[in-house]
Design a protein around this motif. Structure first.
Motif, PDB file in Angstrom:
ATOM      1  N   PRO A  65     -25.179-129.426  35.364  1.00  0.00           N
ATOM      2  CA  PRO A  65     -24.509-130.611  35.913  1.00  0.00           C
ATOM      3  C   PRO A  65     -23.287-130.219  36.738  1.00  0.00           C
ATOM      4  O   PRO A  65     -22.662-129.185  36.491  1.00  0.00           O
ATOM      5  CB  PRO A  65     -24.079-131.398  34.670  1.00  0.00           C
ATOM      6  N   ARG A  66     -22.945-131.046  37.702  1.00  0.00           N
ATOM      7  CA  ARG A  66     -21.795-130.735  38.572  1.00  0.00           C
ATOM      8  C   ARG A  66     -20.489-130.657  37.795  1.00  0.00           C
ATOM      9  O   ARG A  66     -19.614-129.898  38.134  1.00  0.00           O
ATOM     10  CB  ARG A  66     -21.672-131.782  39.669  1.00  0.00           C
ATOM     11  N   ARG A  67     -20.384-131.434  36.748  1.00  0.00           N
ATOM     12  CA  ARG A  67     -19.140-131.427  35.981  1.00  0.00           C
ATOM     13  C   ARG A  67     -19.026-130.176  35.104  1.00  0.00           C
ATOM     14  O   ARG A  67     -17.993-129.909  34.523  1.00  0.00           O
ATOM     15  CB  ARG A  67     -19.035-132.694  35.136  1.00  0.00           C
ATOM     16  N   ASN A  68     -20.122-129.448  34.993  1.00  0.00           N
ATOM     17  CA  ASN A  68     -20.136-128.241  34.178  1.00  0.00           C
ATOM     18  C   ASN A  68     -19.497-127.092  34.967  1.00  0.00           C
ATOM     19  O   ASN A  68     -19.732-126.949  36.158  1.00  0.00           O
ATOM     20  CB  ASN A  68     -21.588-127.899  33.812  1.00  0.00           C
ATOM     21  N   PHE A  69     -18.744-126.284  34.292  1.00  0.00           N
ATOM     22  CA  PHE A  69     -18.060-125.180  34.950  1.00  0.00           C
ATOM     23  C   PHE A  69     -18.777-123.861  34.706  1.00  0.00           C
ATOM     24  O   PHE A  69     -18.151-122.821  34.587  1.00  0.00           O
ATOM     25  CB  PHE A  69     -16.607-125.115  34.473  1.00  0.00           C
ATOM     26  N   VAL A  70     -20.114-123.947  34.645  1.00  0.00           N
ATOM     27  CA  VAL A  70     -20.945-122.767  34.425  1.00  0.00           C
ATOM     28  C   VAL A  70     -22.000-122.712  35.520  1.00  0.00           C
ATOM     29  O   VAL A  70     -22.608-123.719  35.854  1.00  0.00           O
ATOM     30  CB  VAL A  70     -21.638-122.818  33.043  1.00  0.00           C
ATOM     31  N   GLN A  71     -22.188-121.525  36.082  1.00  0.00           N
ATOM     32  CA  GLN A  71     -23.273-121.316  37.027  1.00  0.00           C
ATOM     33  C   GLN A  71     -24.321-120.468  36.325  1.00  0.00           C
ATOM     34  O   GLN A  71     -23.984-119.511  35.625  1.00  0.00           O
ATOM     35  CB  GLN A  71     -22.781-120.598  38.273  1.00  0.00           C
ATOM     36  N   LYS A  72     -25.589-120.831  36.520  1.00  0.00           N
ATOM     37  CA  LYS A  72     -26.687-120.113  35.883  1.00  0.00           C
ATOM     38  C   LYS A  72     -27.701-119.759  36.950  1.00  0.00           C
ATOM     39  O   LYS A  72     -28.084-120.613  37.744  1.00  0.00           O
ATOM     40  CB  LYS A  72     -27.316-120.989  34.812  1.00  0.00           C
ATOM     41  N   THR A  73     -28.127-118.497  36.970  1.00  0.00           N
ATOM     42  CA  THR A  73     -29.190-118.089  37.872  1.00  0.00           C
ATOM     43  C   THR A  73     -30.298-117.433  37.064  1.00  0.00           C
ATOM     44  O   THR A  73     -30.030-116.689  36.125  1.00  0.00           O
ATOM     45  CB  THR A  73     -28.695-117.104  38.955  1.00  0.00           C
ATOM     46  N   LEU A  74     -31.527-117.757  37.418  1.00  0.00           N
ATOM     47  CA  LEU A  74     -32.692-117.179  36.770  1.00  0.00           C
ATOM     48  C   LEU A  74     -33.476-116.379  37.792  1.00  0.00           C
ATOM     49  O   LEU A  74     -33.571-116.780  38.957  1.00  0.00           O
ATOM     50  CB  LEU A  74     -33.606-118.275  36.210  1.00  0.00           C
ATOM     51  N   VAL A 122     -14.561-119.038  28.251  1.00  0.00           N
ATOM     52  CA  VAL A 122     -15.512-118.475  27.309  1.00  0.00           C
ATOM     53  C   VAL A 122     -16.209-119.569  26.495  1.00  0.00           C
ATOM     54  O   VAL A 122     -17.400-119.450  26.179  1.00  0.00           O
ATOM     55  CB  VAL A 122     -14.839-117.412  26.404  1.00  0.00           C
ATOM     56  N   LYS A 123     -15.533-120.654  26.190  1.00  0.00           N
ATOM     57  CA  LYS A 123     -16.174-121.733  25.423  1.00  0.00           C
ATOM     58  C   LYS A 123     -17.282-122.380  26.243  1.00  0.00           C
ATOM     59  O   LYS A 123     -18.315-122.761  25.698  1.00  0.00           O
ATOM     60  CB  LYS A 123     -15.161-122.765  24.925  1.00  0.00           C
ATOM     61  N   LYS A 129      -9.467-114.435  34.713  1.00  0.00           N
ATOM     62  CA  LYS A 129     -10.718-114.060  35.364  1.00  0.00           C
ATOM     63  C   LYS A 129     -11.910-114.728  34.676  1.00  0.00           C
ATOM     64  O   LYS A 129     -11.853-115.089  33.509  1.00  0.00           O
ATOM     65  CB  LYS A 129     -10.880-112.552  35.424  1.00  0.00           C
ATOM     66  N   PRO A 130     -12.999-114.877  35.417  1.00  0.00           N
ATOM     67  CA  PRO A 130     -14.168-115.579  34.882  1.00  0.00           C
ATOM     68  C   PRO A 130     -14.921-114.748  33.840  1.00  0.00           C
ATOM     69  O   PRO A 130     -14.713-113.538  33.723  1.00  0.00           O
ATOM     70  CB  PRO A 130     -15.033-115.809  36.119  1.00  0.00           C
ATOM     71  N   TYR A 131     -15.776-115.417  33.126  1.00  0.00           N
ATOM     72  CA  TYR A 131     -16.592-114.782  32.099  1.00  0.00           C
ATOM     73  C   TYR A 131     -18.039-114.768  32.562  1.00  0.00           C
ATOM     74  O   TYR A 131     -18.509-115.717  33.176  1.00  0.00           O
ATOM     75  CB  TYR A 131     -16.458-115.553  30.785  1.00  0.00           C
ATOM     76  N   GLU A 132     -18.744-113.679  32.256  1.00  0.00           N
ATOM     77  CA  GLU A 132     -20.126-113.529  32.670  1.00  0.00           C
ATOM     78  C   GLU A 132     -20.966-112.991  31.531  1.00  0.00           C
ATOM     79  O   GLU A 132     -20.458-112.285  30.659  1.00  0.00           O
ATOM     80  CB  GLU A 132     -20.242-112.540  33.836  1.00  0.00           C
ATOM     81  N   SER A 133     -22.248-113.329  31.573  1.00  0.00           N
ATOM     82  CA  SER A 133     -23.195-112.779  30.613  1.00  0.00           C
ATOM     83  C   SER A 133     -24.571-112.752  31.267  1.00  0.00           C
ATOM     84  O   SER A 133     -24.941-113.690  31.975  1.00  0.00           O
ATOM     85  CB  SER A 133     -23.236-113.623  29.348  1.00  0.00           C
ATOM     86  N   THR A 134     -25.304-111.678  31.030  1.00  0.00           N
ATOM     87  CA  THR A 134     -26.663-111.563  31.548  1.00  0.00           C
ATOM     88  C   THR A 134     -27.606-111.331  30.381  1.00  0.00           C
ATOM     89  O   THR A 134     -27.369-110.448  29.554  1.00  0.00           O
ATOM     90  CB  THR A 134     -26.779-110.412  32.571  1.00  0.00           C
ATOM     91  N   LEU A 135     -28.652-112.140  30.334  1.00  0.00           N
ATOM     92  CA  LEU A 135     -29.677-112.012  29.302  1.00  0.00           C
ATOM     93  C   LEU A 135     -30.947-111.489  29.963  1.00  0.00           C
ATOM     94  O   LEU A 135     -31.346-111.975  31.021  1.00  0.00           O
ATOM     95  CB  LEU A 135     -29.966-113.364  28.657  1.00  0.00           C
TER      96      LEU A 135
END
Length: 111
Positions: A36-45, A61-62, A7-13
């Protein structure tokens, strides 16, 4: 051997600022950089008055750790810039700036 979760990892700041105007400056500066598209992280502000809310969603997690570390580097630079130049410029919410610029024409525009 421990089993690795798929399962995916999430964090909210939730990052509070002194004023809503300063939070908006940080939001506008930090939301410009897309992952970047190659990045496997989604970020929303998002903004909640004077609080900048950042949500990360990653496949590993890394990748999550790297994205958060990179975000904090950009945030620290943003805060240092606000400290250095924040008092030199009046901080207005975006709606007020848009109203003040209504009908304004850039010097590069030609009629």
């Amino acid at each position: 051997m421990p089993q690795i979760s798929a399962k995916p990892y999430e964090s909210t700041l939730r990052l509070p600022f002194d004023t809503q105007g300063l939070a908006e400056i940080a939001y506008r500066v930090l939301s410009v950089d897309k992952e970047p598209r190659r990045n496997f992280v989604q970020k929303t502000l998002s903004l909640e008055l004077d609080v900048l809310v950042v949500h990360f969603y990653a496949d590993q997690v890394k990748n999550l750790r790297t994205a958060i570390s990179s975000f904090f580097e950009a945030l620290l630079l943003c805060q240092d810039t606000i400290k250095q130049f924040g008092n030199a410029v009046a901080v207005e919410p975006a709606e007020a700036q848009e109203e003040n610029n209504a009908g304004a024409q850039s010097s590069t525009d030609s009629a």
